[in-house]
Design a protein around this motif. Structure first.
Motif, mmCIF file in Angstrom:
data_model
loop_
_atom_site.group_PDB
_atom_site.id
_atom_site.type_symbol
_atom_site.label_atom_id
_atom_site.label_comp_id
_atom_site.label_asym_id
_atom_site.label_seq_id
_atom_site.Cartn_x
_atom_site.Cartn_y
_atom_site.Cartn_z
ATOM 1 N N SER A 284 7.090 -4.621 -5.168
ATOM 2 C CA SER A 284 7.640 -3.963 -6.354
ATOM 3 C C SER A 284 6.709 -2.832 -6.786
ATOM 4 N N VAL A 285 5.391 -3.079 -6.670
ATOM 5 C CA VAL A 285 4.424 -2.047 -7.068
ATOM 6 C C VAL A 285 4.544 -0.849 -6.134
ATOM 7 N N LEU A 286 4.644 -1.109 -4.831
ATOM 8 C CA LEU A 286 4.750 -0.003 -3.875
ATOM 9 C C LEU A 286 6.049 0.762 -4.090
ATOM 10 N N GLN A 287 7.097 0.026 -4.422
ATOM 11 C CA GLN A 287 8.382 0.683 -4.663
ATOM 12 C C GLN A 287 8.250 1.663 -5.836
ATOM 13 N N GLU A 288 7.555 1.187 -6.876
ATOM 14 C CA GLU A 288 7.455 2.027 -8.069
ATOM 15 C C GLU A 288 6.417 3.139 -7.921
ATOM 16 N N LYS A 289 5.292 2.794 -7.335
ATOM 17 C CA LYS A 289 4.181 3.755 -7.302
ATOM 18 C C LYS A 289 4.139 4.600 -6.031
ATOM 19 N N GLY A 290 4.908 4.220 -5.058
ATOM 20 C CA GLY A 290 4.969 5.039 -3.839
ATOM 21 C C GLY A 290 4.113 4.497 -2.714
ATOM 22 N N VAL A 291 4.462 4.942 -1.527
ATOM 23 C CA VAL A 291 3.751 4.514 -0.306
ATOM 24 C C VAL A 291 3.188 5.777 0.357
ATOM 25 N N PRO A 292 2.192 5.604 1.209
ATOM 26 C CA PRO A 292 1.632 6.798 1.853
ATOM 27 C C PRO A 292 2.669 7.473 2.734
#
Ligand code: SF4
Ligand code: SF4
Ligand code: SF4
Length: 758
Positions: free
Chosen positions: A510-518
């Protein structure tokens, strides 16, 4: 487990409920068993099934009007099974071989009025109960039965009446002196079959027919069967004789009789995907053998087994949850002797899919977990079942493999990244990369927390260990200022949710979804089948976040047939892999077989267990943080030994390079180098003997001198660090390394003092 709990579990499983045809039959003929036998051409078996249930089988099997049709599930798929025609074929195909069972006489007498189906059924049942039965019938002497249907012959009727006489039933002509009141005074039990017009001439029998007891206005006299349906007439005779028996025993005439006649079954049968097929038409002379076989083959052999169909574990033990519940209950009740269900109790993955599939919500997870907890608390759990996992948990919480730090350069944490033992053990470099990324996207104050979440203790049923670990867990979390925990593993999230609700935890996904991935170049364009870990089945928001992230990788993802909340376990959940490694391998293989595509997963343990079966499997994190060397689908599985080494190494590296701490680990930990061939490595892995343990055993042998020298130059050394004793066969080499040939472990006590353990 209390009996009440067992009953609650049992009631949820409807597998033992009868199919619709049987429940709707007033006499509950087993239509499913009949069809199963007839479809195989075993009509002799069919006759046995008929005569077990139907009184007057030679008559009723030929003229039954088939009320079961209304409840037949085949109705929705082409038309109800022609059970009546199948019964008729069975009767025409060969004789009923009735064993003469002499029921001991009870000394009681029963009078039956009338010569119809209802009266004769009551008479037969009365004889079966040991009563001396007298039938008072009209002058036709049973010939009125012939008029019921043109398919009946004199011979058929004679055969049935003769059989009754063989059983000792006495037939007397009915004259004007025979009245219900008079018979009630002379006989213990009286039944009147109202399908005979003679009986209907008595108003006292007609006035007060109670549908449950068939009690009449004359005390002790029961009457019924005033219906056009032949099978209902027979059912009334049976009911009436049961009432007479209850009357004689002084028992309630009405209680617990709901299932005596037709009722609606609770059995669930999934008919999705079943092709419609019309009934084989019934010719006026009845079916031929071939037609009967074909018609019987249309039967769906109704049963539930929905959970079993999709669970390797449930299939393994050859039964279904209701049966297992009884076995588990018995297992827990054993004071002395063998507990046969231990293996079963410990082999469930606790994935919970059965509960989500079952129409009654039966949860094998709850049952097995309750049983495990009970076994542990009563010290009935075999130590071999889970000690590897519990020992691994202890290792995961040891200073060597655990770490809790604020982000370098910060004195507080708003977040704590919690990778979990598996990700850290299987992909330590990815763990570091994810931590680096989180620090970047969350803008600082992201602490790091490596330790075991307590899932092994939870799955093993060790509540005490779990509570102890939970307390430690909370203390550590609070000491960091109670930050939001970002968990990479859904099993950890499950433990937080169920055992430590105070912890504020979110999923890494959920955090990666919201904050983005490299930003990374797309790794592949061939499709991959997305597998949800079983612990994500109850986390829809996590599954949605993962799907969103997968869409960003540009890897075309396929959904498996059973996905989302119906996903299956990889074989690690519930410690199946620990208690029953062979079954866990089957579980993983079964799942991998659901798609020929490579798998894409988001649990490190799933990746490893699938990779062990030879399935090319990628972890979603490997698409965002790709390994430097090649395709993530080619990464080999990581042995238990290496997983531990990796965790300890990750802790050492992070402390040294990120937190710039002095290396405080034991300097000599790795001083002893091992050499072994692939076969020995595999053997040790399958026996779950870790390289670290082998080192400790050899070191003990070398330091203490307690080792057995063998003529071939090898030595055997032993060590019992806790409950388990380990033995290693090794040879010191000239270059200072140690060649290992074999190792094994046991729990047997070897009496004597253990010395020099390092
Ligand atoms: S399909 Fe077969 S088992 Fe099911 S209700 Fe019909 S006859 Fe009975
Ligand atoms: S393994 Fe999963 S589906 Fe199978 S019985 Fe256990 S909890 Fe149910
Ligand atoms: S799904 Fe399984 S537990 Fe549920 S009723 Fe069917 S057989 Fe029983």
């Amino acid at each position: 487990m209390e009996k009440k709990t067992l009953v609650e579990f049992e009631n949820r499983c409807v597998q033992e409920e009868p199919p619709g045809c049987r429940a709707a039959c007033p006499l509950h003929l087993d239509g499913r068993a009949l069809c199963e036998a007839a479809a195989k051409g075993r009509f002799d078996e069919g006759r046995k099934i008929i005569q077990k249930t139907l009184p007057l089988p030679g008559i009723l099997s030929r003229i039954c009007d088939g009320p079961c049709r209304e409840a037949c599930l085949r109705q929705e798929k082409g038309g109800a099974v022609e059970l009546g025609a199948l019964e008729r074929f069975c009767a025409d195909e060969g004789p009923f071989r009735r064993p003469r069972i002499l029921v001991p006489k009870t000394g009681r007498t029963a009078a039956v009025l009338g010569g119809g189906i209802s009266s004769l059924t009551a008479a037969l049942d009365g004889a079966g109960k040991g009563y001396s039965v007298t039938v008072f019938r009209g002058e036709t002497g049973g010939r009125e039965l012939l008029s019921l249907s043109p398919v009946l012959t004199e011979e058929m009727v004679e055969e049935e009446l003769e059989w009754m006489e063989n059983l000792g039933v006495l037939f007397l002509p009915w004259d004007a002196s025979v009245t219900p009141e008079g018979l009630a005074g002379r006989f213990d039990a009286v039944y009147a079959g109202l399908d005979d017009p003679l009986c209907r001439s008595f108003p006292e029998l007609m006035e007060r027919e109670d549908p449950v007891s068939l009690e009449t206005a004359v005390p002790g006299v029961f009457a019924g069967g005033n219906t056009p349906s032949f099978i209902f007439r027979a059912a009334a005779g049976r009911r009436g004789m049961k009432s007479a028996e209850r009357f004689l025993q002084g028992a309630s005439l009405t209680s617990s009789r709901e299932k005596e006649g037709p009722y609606a079954t609770r059995l669930f049968t999934n008919i999705e995907g079943i092709e419609p097929a019309p009934p084989v038409p019934v010719p006026p002379k009845g079916y031929t053998r071939d037609e009967a076989v074909r018609e019987a083959g249309r039967c769906l052999l109704c049963e539930c087994m929905e959970c079993v169909k999709s669970c390797v574990f449930l299939q393994k033990y050859g039964g279904y949850p209701k049966k297992y519940a009884r076995e588990i209950y018995n297992n827990l009740s054993v004071i002395q002797g063998t507990r046969l269900a231990n293996g079963m109790i410990n082999s469930c993955t606790l994935c919970g899919r059965c509960e989500r599939i079952c129409p009654g919500g039966f949860s094998m997870r709850d049952l097995c977990l309750t049983a495990r907890q009970e076994m542990v608390s009563q010290q009935k759990m075999p130590p071999s079942a889970h000690d590897f996992a519990l020992e691994d948990m202890a290792f995961g919480n040891s200073p060597e493999a655990s770490l809790l730090r604020h982000e370098p350069g910060h004195s507080r944490s708003a977040f704590l990244f919690f990778p979990g033992c598996r990700l850290a053990g299987i992909s330590p470099r990815t763990t570091e990369s994810v931590y680096g990324h989180l620090r970047k996207v969350l803008g600082g104050e992201v602490g790091f927390w490596l330790r075991c979440c307590g899932a092994p203790a939870r799955w093993a049923g060790c509540r005490k260990e779990l509570e102890k670990a939970g307390k430690e867990f909370l203390d550590q979390w609070r000491s960091m200022g109670s930050p939001v925990v970002i968990a990479a593993c859904t099993s950890c999230l499950e433990v937080f949710r169920k055992e430590l609700p105070e912890i504020r935890a979110v999923s890494l996904w959920s955090v990666l979804q919201e904050k983005g991935v490299p930003e990374t170049a797309p790794i592949r364009s061939v499709p991959a089948a997305l597998h949800d870990p079983c612990t994500a089945a109850e986390l829809p928001e996590v599954r949605a976040a993962v799907r969103d992230l997968v869409s960003r990788t540009k890897v075309p993802a396929e959904e498996l047939p059973l996905t989302g909340e119906l996903t299956s376990c990889c074989g690690f959940g519930g410690l199946q892999e620990c208690a029953n490694p062979a079954l866990a391998a089957e579980t993983a293989k079964e799942r991998c077989g659901e798609s020929p595509s490579d798998f894409l997963v988001y649990c490190a343990m799933c990746r490893d267990l699938f990779a062990r079966t030879g399935k090319r499997t990628m972890h979603l994190l490997d698409l965002f943080f790709p390994p430097s060397d090649g395709d993530p689908g080619d990464l080999p599985p990581v042995s238990w030994s290496d997983q531990r080494e990796n965790r300890a190494a990750l802790v050492r590296d992070l402390r040294k390079y990120l937190w710039k701490e002095e290396e405080k680990m034991e300097a000599d930990r790795d001083a002893l180098s091992l050499v072994m061939d692939k076969g020995t490595e595999k053997l040790l892995e399958s026996r779950r003997i870790l390289a670290g343990t082998v080192r400790r055993v050899i070191r003990n042998g070398e330091v203490s001198g307690r080792k057995i020298a063998r003529p071939d130059g090898t030595f055997i050394a032993g060590l019992k660090p806790a409950a388990v004793t380990y033995w290693v066969v090794y040879r010191p080499r000239e270059d200072g390394t140690f060649e290992v040939f074999s190792a094994w472990s046991h729990r047997m006590e070897v009496k004597g003092r253990e010395e020099g353990a390092p």
